[in-house]
Scaffold this motif. Structure first.
Motif, PDB file in Angstrom:
ATOM      1  N   ALA A  85       0.831  -1.211   0.000  1.00 41.01           N
ATOM      2  CA  ALA A  85       0.000   0.000   0.000  1.00 41.01           C
ATOM      3  C   ALA A  85       0.864   1.258   0.000  1.00 41.01           C
ATOM      4  O   ALA A  85       0.582   2.224  -0.724  1.00 41.01           O
ATOM      5  CB  ALA A  85      -0.935  -0.009   1.209  1.00 41.01           C
ATOM      6  N   VAL A  86       1.923   1.248   0.807  1.00 42.12           N
ATOM      7  CA  VAL A  86       2.826   2.405   0.850  1.00 42.12           C
ATOM      8  C   VAL A  86       3.539   2.579  -0.490  1.00 42.12           C
ATOM      9  O   VAL A  86       3.675   3.696  -1.009  1.00 42.12           O
ATOM     10  CB  VAL A  86       3.841   2.244   1.997  1.00 42.12           C
ATOM     11  N   ALA A  87       3.991   1.454  -1.078  1.00 40.35           N
ATOM     12  CA  ALA A  87       4.687   1.525  -2.367  1.00 40.35           C
ATOM     13  C   ALA A  87       3.772   2.062  -3.466  1.00 40.35           C
ATOM     14  O   ALA A  87       4.190   2.866  -4.300  1.00 40.35           O
ATOM     15  CB  ALA A  87       5.220   0.145  -2.741  1.00 40.35           C
ATOM     16  N   ARG A  88       2.510   1.631  -3.465  1.00 39.35           N
ATOM     17  CA  ARG A  88       1.571   2.140  -4.475  1.00 39.35           C
ATOM     18  C   ARG A  88       1.314   3.623  -4.286  1.00 39.35           C
ATOM     19  O   ARG A  88       1.212   4.377  -5.265  1.00 39.35           O
ATOM     20  CB  ARG A  88       0.260   1.354  -4.403  1.00 39.35           C
ATOM     21  N   ALA A  89       1.200   4.059  -3.028  1.00 39.86           N
ATOM     22  CA  ALA A  89       0.987   5.478  -2.762  1.00 39.86           C
ATOM     23  C   ALA A  89       2.176   6.310  -3.232  1.00 39.86           C
ATOM     24  O   ALA A  89       2.004   7.398  -3.798  1.00 39.86           O
ATOM     25  CB  ALA A  89       0.734   5.704  -1.271  1.00 39.86           C
ATOM     26  N   LEU A  90       3.389   5.797  -3.022  1.00 40.63           N
ATOM     27  CA  LEU A  90       4.576   6.517  -3.477  1.00 40.63           C
ATOM     28  C   LEU A  90       4.656   6.530  -5.002  1.00 40.63           C
ATOM     29  O   LEU A  90       5.025   7.543  -5.603  1.00 40.63           O
ATOM     30  CB  LEU A  90       5.837   5.870  -2.900  1.00 40.63           C
ATOM     31  N   ARG A  91       4.304   5.402  -5.622  1.00 41.86           N
ATOM     32  CA  ARG A  91       4.331   5.343  -7.088  1.00 41.86           C
ATOM     33  C   ARG A  91       3.352   6.338  -7.699  1.00 41.86           C
ATOM     34  O   ARG A  91       3.651   6.982  -8.724  1.00 41.86           O
ATOM     35  CB  ARG A  91       3.979   3.931  -7.551  1.00 41.86           C
ATOM     36  N   ASP A  92       2.194   6.505  -7.093  1.00 38.75           N
ATOM     37  CA  ASP A  92       1.155   7.376  -7.641  1.00 38.75           C
ATOM     38  C   ASP A  92       1.275   8.821  -7.173  1.00 38.75           C
ATOM     39  O   ASP A  92       0.374   9.631  -7.433  1.00 38.75           O
ATOM     40  CB  ASP A  92      -0.225   6.825  -7.252  1.00 38.75           C
ATOM     41  N   PRO A  94       1.701  12.487  -7.227  1.00 37.87           N
ATOM     42  CA  PRO A  94       1.664  13.410  -8.374  1.00 37.87           C
ATOM     43  C   PRO A  94       2.987  14.122  -8.641  1.00 37.87           C
ATOM     44  O   PRO A  94       3.296  14.462  -9.783  1.00 37.87           O
ATOM     45  CB  PRO A  94       0.566  14.407  -7.975  1.00 37.87           C
ATOM     46  N   ALA A  95       3.769  14.346  -7.597  1.00 32.65           N
ATOM     47  CA  ALA A  95       5.026  15.074  -7.770  1.00 32.65           C
ATOM     48  C   ALA A  95       6.007  14.327  -8.662  1.00 32.65           C
ATOM     49  O   ALA A  95       6.949  14.929  -9.194  1.00 32.65           O
ATOM     50  CB  ALA A  95       5.663  15.354  -6.409  1.00 32.65           C
ATOM     51  N   LEU A  96       5.805  13.015  -8.833  1.00 27.48           N
ATOM     52  CA  LEU A  96       6.719  12.235  -9.661  1.00 27.48           C
ATOM     53  C   LEU A  96       6.411  12.339 -11.146  1.00 27.48           C
ATOM     54  O   LEU A  96       7.179  11.842 -11.971  1.00 27.48           O
ATOM     55  CB  LEU A  96       6.665  10.761  -9.250  1.00 27.48           C
ATOM     56  N   ALA A  97       5.291  12.966 -11.504  1.00 32.14           N
ATOM     57  CA  ALA A  97       4.870  13.009 -12.909  1.00 32.14           C
ATOM     58  C   ALA A  97       5.927  13.680 -13.782  1.00 32.14           C
ATOM     59  O   ALA A  97       6.191  13.242 -14.909  1.00 32.14           O
ATOM     60  CB  ALA A  97       3.531  13.724 -13.036  1.00 32.14           C
ATOM     61  N   ASP A  98       6.530  14.749 -13.288  1.00 33.79           N
ATOM     62  CA  ASP A  98       7.501  15.501 -14.087  1.00 33.79           C
ATOM     63  C   ASP A  98       8.913  15.399 -13.526  1.00 33.79           C
ATOM     64  O   ASP A  98       9.794  16.172 -13.921  1.00 33.79           O
ATOM     65  CB  ASP A  98       7.085  16.983 -14.144  1.00 33.79           C
ATOM     66  N   ALA A  99       9.132  14.462 -12.622  1.00 31.26           N
ATOM     67  CA  ALA A  99      10.446  14.351 -11.969  1.00 31.26           C
ATOM     68  C   ALA A  99      11.381  13.456 -12.769  1.00 31.26           C
ATOM     69  O   ALA A  99      10.956  12.568 -13.507  1.00 31.26           O
ATOM     70  CB  ALA A  99      10.281  13.800 -10.553  1.00 31.26           C
ATOM     71  N   CYS A 100      12.663  13.722 -12.623  1.00 31.13           N
ATOM     72  CA  CYS A 100      13.710  12.857 -13.172  1.00 31.13           C
ATOM     73  C   CYS A 100      14.408  12.144 -12.011  1.00 31.13           C
ATOM     74  O   CYS A 100      14.255  12.536 -10.845  1.00 31.13           O
ATOM     75  CB  CYS A 100      14.723  13.670 -13.967  1.00 31.13           C
ATOM     76  N   ILE A 101      15.174  11.119 -12.341  1.00 34.36           N
ATOM     77  CA  ILE A 101      15.882  10.390 -11.294  1.00 34.36           C
ATOM     78  C   ILE A 101      16.825  11.312 -10.532  1.00 34.36           C
ATOM     79  O   ILE A 101      16.984  11.196  -9.316  1.00 34.36           O
ATOM     80  CB  ILE A 101      16.637   9.198 -11.909  1.00 34.36           C
ATOM     81  N   GLY A 102      17.414  12.255 -11.247  1.00 35.47           N
ATOM     82  CA  GLY A 102      18.314  13.195 -10.590  1.00 35.47           C
ATOM     83  C   GLY A 102      17.635  14.088  -9.577  1.00 35.47           C
ATOM     84  O   GLY A 102      18.293  14.629  -8.681  1.00 35.47           O
ATOM     85  N   ASP A 103      16.301  14.246  -9.682  1.00 37.63           N
ATOM     86  CA  ASP A 103      15.563  15.044  -8.705  1.00 37.63           C
ATOM     87  C   ASP A 103      15.382  14.301  -7.388  1.00 37.63           C
ATOM     88  O   ASP A 103      15.114  14.928  -6.353  1.00 37.63           O
ATOM     89  CB  ASP A 103      14.182  15.411  -9.254  1.00 37.63           C
ATOM     90  N   LEU A 104      15.493  12.985  -7.423  1.00 37.92           N
ATOM     91  CA  LEU A 104      15.248  12.173  -6.240  1.00 37.92           C
ATOM     92  C   LEU A 104      16.526  11.790  -5.505  1.00 37.92           C
ATOM     93  O   LEU A 104      16.475  11.388  -4.353  1.00 37.92           O
ATOM     94  CB  LEU A 104      14.499  10.887  -6.638  1.00 37.92           C
TER      95      LEU A 104
END
Length: 341
Positions: A85-92, A94-104
């Motif tokens: 449940a936590v992994a699905r919430a993190l996957r979904d 919204p902030a990840l929509a326009d993020a790159c790996i370098g942002d994380l």
């Protein structure tokens, strides 16, 4: 069992009611509660100036607690579902929509890590030695070479047109012999390639390796996250959660895991066992202001809920009533003997 509460018409009952009311008043959000929190934190810190870690708790006690929760605590089947449940919430998110790996991932941290890896000559030499001795590596290289040779010859035959058709009309024994030749060539390539890492180790210096790793990171950092998470379905997340849970379950039972926990606690006590608790808190980045901030952040709301529901009064009264009904209180006020002890 006799009722621990004193008779309602005696001084003990009136003293108990007054004591309970006084505590509840101080627990109400306001200047009295804040003053109590400040006094409590300051008193604890004053004692922490002279009390050391080893005096407060033993290494054995901490080790036992660490093992109890890290290795012995039963894990219920609901944990994989919670992880999923936590992994699905993190996957979904919204902030990840326009993020790159370098942002994380912090760029400076990655480059520092790469620089350190480039300096680990002994680790690289050990890895190369294992690759050189590995039959699996030779087999993998041979398989890749065989597929590459077949693909190259197939493409060349296709470009040749008639030559490709001629190859199809060759007897099966000839084609099998040709395949055997290719397999033998690939096997020899695998044997020869096993020494390639050692050759590279001798000829690639630290700066070249660091530049190669940083170039790889630069490309990886620009990759968008959205396509990666779109390819990760709910079933995949549940499978990964189950695999992680299974791995954690097996790891907890391994003697090496328990030994590492115990050794980690030993290391903490070797460093901080004779250190005053106040100095230990400073080393951990916990100061008076932080402690007061967290106490003021949680205590008023928690106490307010307990107070509104009558839970706080019930707890306080249950703690104090036995004393006011005891011979100790009766003797202290000179009123004789109470009904219970």
């Amino acid at each position: 069992m006799p009722d621990p509460a004193p008779p309602a018409d005696c001084i003990a009952a009136r003293a108990l009611d007054a004591h309970v009311a006084w505590i509840l008043d101080r627990a109400a959000d306001g200047p009295a509660l804040d003053a109590w929190l400040v006094d409590t934190v300051d008193t604890l810190l004053a004692h922490a100036e002279t009390l050391t870690l080893a005096e407060a708790v033993s290494c054995e006690q901490v080790t036992e607690t660490a093992l109890r929760y890290a290795a012995d605590l039963p894990l219920t089947g609901g944990i994989p579902e919670l992880i999923g449940a936590v992994a699905r919430a993190l996957r979904d998110q919204p902030a990840l929509a326009d993020a790159c790996i370098g942002d994380l991932v912090p760029d400076d941290a990655i480059r520092t890590f790469i620089a350190k890896i480039s300096e680990l000559h002994g680790l690289r030499a050990g890895a190369v030695a294992e690759l050189h001795r590995s039959d699996a590596v030779r087999g993998l290289v041979a398989t890749l070479c065989l597929h590459a040779l077949r693909g190259w010859i197939g493409e060349a035959a296709g470009r040749a047109g008639r030559l490709g058709a001629l190859g199809q009309r060759l007897p099966a024994t000839v084609r099998d012999a040709f395949d055997l030749i290719l397999a033998r060539a690939a096997e020899q390539a695998g044997d020869g390639a096993a020494g390639l890492p050692e050759y590279l180790l001798r000829h690639i210096d630290d700066h070249a390796l660091q530049d190669a790793l940083e170039t790889f990171w630069d490309r990886l950092a620009e990759m968008p996250v959205a396509p990666l998470r779109e390819g990760l379905g709910d079933d995949d997340i549940e499978d990964f959660a189950a695999l992680a849970y299974g791995y954690w379950q097996s790891l907890r039972d391994h003697p090496t895991y328990r030994a590492m926990i115990a050794r980690g606690v030993d290391a903490v006590f070797e460093r901080y066992g004779d250190t005053p608790l106040r100095a230990l808190l400073v080393d951990l980045g916990v100061d008076r202001a932080m402690m007061l901030h967290e106490a003021r952040h949680y205590a008023p709301s928690v106490l307010a809920v307990l107070h509104d529901r009558g839970i706080l009064e019930a707890i306080v009264r249950a703690q104090l009533a036995p004393f006011y009904a005891s011979d100790a209180f009766a003797g202290a006020v000179g009123g004789g003997t109470a009904t219970t002890r």
